[in-house]
Design an enzyme around this catalytic site. Sequence first.
Site, mmCIF file in Angstrom:
data_model
loop_
_atom_site.group_PDB
_atom_site.id
_atom_site.type_symbol
_atom_site.label_atom_id
_atom_site.label_comp_id
_atom_site.label_asym_id
_atom_site.label_seq_id
_atom_site.Cartn_x
_atom_site.Cartn_y
_atom_site.Cartn_z
ATOM 1 N N CYS A 79 0.843 -1.206 0.000
ATOM 2 C CA CYS A 79 0.000 0.000 0.000
ATOM 3 C C CYS A 79 0.877 1.255 0.000
ATOM 4 C CB CYS A 79 -0.922 -0.028 1.219
ATOM 5 S SG CYS A 79 -1.830 1.505 1.492
ATOM 6 N N CYS A 82 -0.100 4.038 2.417
ATOM 7 C CA CYS A 82 0.289 3.694 3.786
ATOM 8 C C CYS A 82 1.712 4.153 4.063
ATOM 9 C CB CYS A 82 0.195 2.185 4.008
ATOM 10 S SG CYS A 82 -1.463 1.480 3.831
#
Length: 323
Positions: A79, A82
């Site tokens: 991700c 993230c």
Amino acid sequence: MQPRNMSMSGVVDLAAVKAAQEAKAKAEQARAEAARQGGTGAVSPADLVIDVDEAGFERDVLQRSAEVPVVIDFWAEWCQPCKQLSPVLERLAVEYNGRFLLAKIDVDANQMLMQQFGIQGIPAVFAVVAGQALPLFQGVAGEEQIRQTLDQLVTVAEQRFGLTGLTVDPDAEPGGAPQAAAPEGPYDAALNAAAQALDAGDLGGAVQAYKNVLADDPAHPEAKLGLAQAELLQRVQGMDPQKVRQDAAGKPKDAQAQIAAADLDLVGGHVEDAFGRLIETVQRTAGDDREAVRLRLLELFEVVGQEDPRVVGARRALARALF
């Protein structure tokens, strides 16, 4: 990016009288026990950020939430957003000096926790106070917005639950001798300047800093990701979300209306909606309009990260729509 929910309005549910009284009692007991043993119960700054799995969730999150608010960062290695949000949360955890504990949970390795929290996309951030969960936001948020949410959280935790946080000893070294600092790379100064510009809300400065790196190294992954994200934030700045969505709903074949709505979708954390909207628009349009939609979709792929499964699936869908 603007998260879907930065409100603390749901905190009323956390503040049930019984839970508050129990949390206060446990916090007082913990402080009394530390004093009885002649210690302060202090932790090191490194102890303010912990990795948590399903086996240790009750001990590390639920039980600790009776002493200190626990903020949970749900993330995954693939991700890309993230990787932008997590360092900010980790830095703030140390800066807030024990007023909250940051628990990091890898969703790939802890699918059950992801399901229990009802997470539809990452990054997703929750808080647990006195054993009860509160959703904070999903998606990447600006540092100022994150600070406002954390300030509200620690205020509620202290006033309603008596949770004054952890005592931090800056001299403690739980991990042993500190590691030597990594040598600076050739673009660290420019990347740091971009990050500082983002923190200050100077999107134009951040865009230029990332472009400076890419002018010298066009394939630099961090600069490519940062530029795509900064340009997205720049595009949505000043938009009227209601008008944008009304235009998109009333003009399904209008490429620019759909592109603007897709930008808002992505900033709000609705990744699949953004991709799906643009792929459908590719199918409805032709010529320059279709090309503009295709290019914007590729830019949004860069924002999310090329390895993200949602990007992989959307690429296949785009290929089908084009050919």
